[in-house]
Design an enzyme around this catalytic site. Structure first.
Site, PDB file in Angstrom:
ATOM      1  N   TYR A 117      15.529  30.547   5.600  1.00 32.09           N
ATOM      2  CA  TYR A 117      14.411  31.300   6.171  1.00 32.09           C
ATOM      3  C   TYR A 117      14.551  31.442   7.681  1.00 32.09           C
ATOM      4  O   TYR A 117      14.837  30.470   8.377  1.00 32.09           O
ATOM      5  CB  TYR A 117      13.092  30.583   5.882  1.00 32.09           C
ATOM      6  N   ARG A 165     -10.478  -0.149  15.301  1.00 31.30           N
ATOM      7  CA  ARG A 165     -10.349   0.564  14.033  1.00 31.30           C
ATOM      8  C   ARG A 165     -11.304  -0.131  13.072  1.00 31.30           C
ATOM      9  O   ARG A 165     -12.497  -0.088  13.277  1.00 31.30           O
ATOM     10  CB  ARG A 165      -8.872   0.560  13.577  1.00 31.30           C
ATOM     11  N   CYS A 217      13.720  24.164   3.263  1.00 24.92           N
ATOM     12  CA  CYS A 217      12.773  24.908   2.423  1.00 24.92           C
ATOM     13  C   CYS A 217      11.955  23.910   1.598  1.00 24.92           C
ATOM     14  O   CYS A 217      12.148  22.707   1.688  1.00 24.92           O
ATOM     15  CB  CYS A 217      13.525  25.867   1.499  1.00 24.92           C
ATOM     16  N   ASP A 225      12.106  23.254  -1.558  1.00 17.77           N
ATOM     17  CA  ASP A 225      12.843  22.566  -2.623  1.00 17.77           C
ATOM     18  C   ASP A 225      14.320  22.367  -2.336  1.00 17.77           C
ATOM     19  O   ASP A 225      15.028  21.810  -3.167  1.00 17.77           O
ATOM     20  CB  ASP A 225      12.722  23.383  -3.917  1.00 17.77           C
ATOM     21  N   ARG A 244       1.578 -10.659   7.243  1.00 25.13           N
ATOM     22  CA  ARG A 244       1.435  -9.489   6.379  1.00 25.13           C
ATOM     23  C   ARG A 244       2.512  -8.437   6.662  1.00 25.13           C
ATOM     24  O   ARG A 244       2.214  -7.360   7.184  1.00 25.13           O
ATOM     25  CB  ARG A 244       0.047  -8.835   6.588  1.00 25.13           C
ATOM     26  N   LYS A 287       0.843  -1.213   0.000  1.00 29.19           N
ATOM     27  CA  LYS A 287       0.000   0.000   0.000  1.00 29.19           C
ATOM     28  C   LYS A 287       0.869   1.249   0.000  1.00 29.19           C
ATOM     29  O   LYS A 287       2.061   1.187   0.341  1.00 29.19           O
ATOM     30  CB  LYS A 287      -0.891  -0.012   1.241  1.00 29.19           C
ATOM     31  N   HIS A 344      -6.003  -7.212  13.077  1.00 29.13           N
ATOM     32  CA  HIS A 344      -4.786  -6.396  13.054  1.00 29.13           C
ATOM     33  C   HIS A 344      -4.420  -6.012  14.481  1.00 29.13           C
ATOM     34  O   HIS A 344      -5.290  -5.643  15.269  1.00 29.13           O
ATOM     35  CB  HIS A 344      -5.047  -5.151  12.196  1.00 29.13           C
TER      36      HIS A 344
HETATM   37  C1  LIG Z   1      -0.166  -1.821   6.798  1.00 30.37           C
HETATM   38  C2  LIG Z   1      -0.692  -3.097   7.270  1.00 30.37           C
HETATM   39  C3  LIG Z   1       0.161  -4.150   7.610  1.00 30.37           C
HETATM   40  C4  LIG Z   1       1.661  -4.011   7.619  1.00 30.37           C
HETATM   41  O1  LIG Z   1       2.089  -3.361   8.790  1.00 30.37           O
HETATM   42  P1  LIG Z   1       3.655  -3.239   9.091  1.00 30.37           P
HETATM   43  O2  LIG Z   1       3.705  -2.746  10.480  1.00 30.37           O
HETATM   44  O3  LIG Z   1       4.188  -2.252   8.110  1.00 30.37           O
HETATM   45  O4  LIG Z   1       4.228  -4.578   8.896  1.00 30.37           O
HETATM   46  C5  LIG Z   1      -0.403  -5.365   7.939  1.00 30.37           C
HETATM   47  N1  LIG Z   1      -1.741  -5.528   7.958  1.00 30.37           N
HETATM   48  C6  LIG Z   1      -2.591  -4.524   7.659  1.00 30.37           C
HETATM   49  C7  LIG Z   1      -4.051  -4.769   7.701  1.00 30.37           C
HETATM   50  C8  LIG Z   1      -2.101  -3.282   7.328  1.00 30.37           C
HETATM   51  O5  LIG Z   1      -2.948  -2.294   7.045  1.00 30.37           O
END
Ligand SMILES: *Cc1c(COP(=O)(O)O)cnc(C)c1O
Length: 374
Positions: free
Chosen positions: A264, A133, A311, A313, A221, A35, A165
């Site tokens: 700046y 969540r 800055c 850029d 994951r 992602k 999660h």
């Molecule tokens: C982003 C995400 C992960 C990965 O998390 P990390 O901490 O980067 O390994 C795993 N599962 C879900 C549902 C996520 O949104």
């Protein structure tokens, strides 16, 4: 052709890191999380490298990201984590993308999409096991499971997976870890008793994949670990290899007198006559403005702190009496093996996490790839 700043991405490191996670996860499948442009590394290229390294799934947040992978010819199983009502789920079904359902509206929309597409949708049920969540909590879980199984019986939906999660997997020993694991186990058992036959049950992000063997289930994951950054800095690097190096070339080198105010707000003044170098990368490129007078970069053989404000850029570094020429390379961060800071060091200095350092690298910074099956 040189450009003012570029993010070099080592695709072999991504493949290697997937391999490391697979070793840790002993037998579980790997869904590499790609992602947010693969945490800034480039969705399609990083996705391909992760698959080459052994990932059998890719995970994205938004449907659009999954469709872009399909557009690019990446056909591996791909799961979308976040959705809102009214998205083009029919296209997801037609393109063989797995969807996540944590609420009844999603089951309903996906069933309608499957009817139109003329093939069943694949769905992973999302349990809220304590992060509050996404996903269905205890109270709504039986209804969600029931609706999904009815849709499966009608032939429009395949209940392919079940997931949740962790909120605190990066804090080893946090009491919520055990309670989320227990809640997940109970919710999976409830679904299976109700007749669900999941292909994959999955709970673990990078931190859990690397530290909690009991939470592996069928698939892990990893996101941040895929890119070689540690999910649990206090436990070290887990042998991962950072995949991104952010570099820039000095645009200008000049002598200035003692007492010169720099950038700046004049938040930096030269103590004596000195040489300044202008680095053509700024907060629009992902160099955090909070890093003014704080972050280090590697230039002319050693670390230099950013002098004055970052800055949009560009920013300035103070070389003292060291020499440098316009066009010489400056390493902002990387794996650390040439003396440069790591993204983790930048994150520590800024009070944030390495995730934010790499994902914020701006879209105008070209990603330049090495390694991989290019
Ligand atoms: C982003 C995400 C992960 C990965 O998390 P990390 O901490 O980067 O390994 C795993 N599962 C879900 C549902 C996520 O949104």
């Amino acid at each position: 052709m040189r450009v003012p700043a570029e993010a070099r991405v080592d695709l072999d490191a991504i493949g290697y890191n997937v391999g490391r996670v697979r070793e840790h996860a002993g037998g579980a499948e790997v869904m590499a999380m790609v992602k947010a442009e693969a945490y800034g590394h480039g969705l399609v290229e990083a996705g391909r490298a992760a698959v080459a390294g052994g990932a059998s799934w890719l995970g994205v947040a938004k449907l659009d990201e999954a469709l872009r992978l399909r557009e690019a010819g990446v056909a591996v199983r791909t799961l979308v984590g976040v959705g809102v009502p009214g998205e083009p789920y029919e296209e997801a079904v037609a393109r063989d993308v797995d969807l996540t359902a944590g609420a009844l509206w999603m089951i309903e929309e996906v069933v309608q999409a499957a009817e139109r597409a003329g093939r069943p949708a694949r769905v992973h049920l999302k349990a809220d096991t304590g992060m509050s969540r996404g996903g269905a909590g205890d109270r709504d879980w039986p209804m969600l499971v029931d609706a999904a199984l009815k849709a499966e019986a009608s032939g429009h939906l395949r209940v392919a997976g079940v997931m949740s999660h962790f909120a605190c997997a990066d804090e080893p020993g946090h009491p919520s870890i055990a309670s989320q694991l227990a809640a997940f186990t109970a919710m999976v058992e409830h679904a299976e008793r109700s007749g669900a036959r999941f292909e994959v049950r999955h709970l673990s992000n990078s931190a859990a994949a690397l530290t909690l063997p009991e939470a592996r289930f069928d698939l892990v994951r990893p996101g941040i670990a895929t890119y070689g950054l540690t999910p649990v800095p206090q436990l070290g690097t887990f042998g991962l290899r950072p995949a991104m190096t952010l570099v820039s070339d000095a645009a200008l080198v000049k002598r200035v007198p003692a007492g010169s105010g720099v950038s700046y707000g004049h938040t930096y003044h030269t103590g004596q006559a000195t040489t300044l170098a202008l680095v053509p990368a700024g907060y629009a490129d992902g160099v955090p403005r909070h890093g003014s007078n704080l972050l280090e970069v590697f230039a002319a053989g050693r670390r230099r702190t950013i002098a004055g404000r970052v800055c949009m850029d560009q920013f300035v570094i103070d070389l003292g009496d060291d020499e440098m020429s316009a066009g010489d390379e400056i390493i902002l961060f990387g794996p650390g093996d040439r003396g440069e800071p790591t993204a983790q060091e930048w994150a520590d200095a800024l009070g944030t996490i390495s995730y934010e350092i790499v994902t914020r690298i701006g879209s105008r910074v070209p990603r330049v790839y090495s390694g991989g099956a290019l």
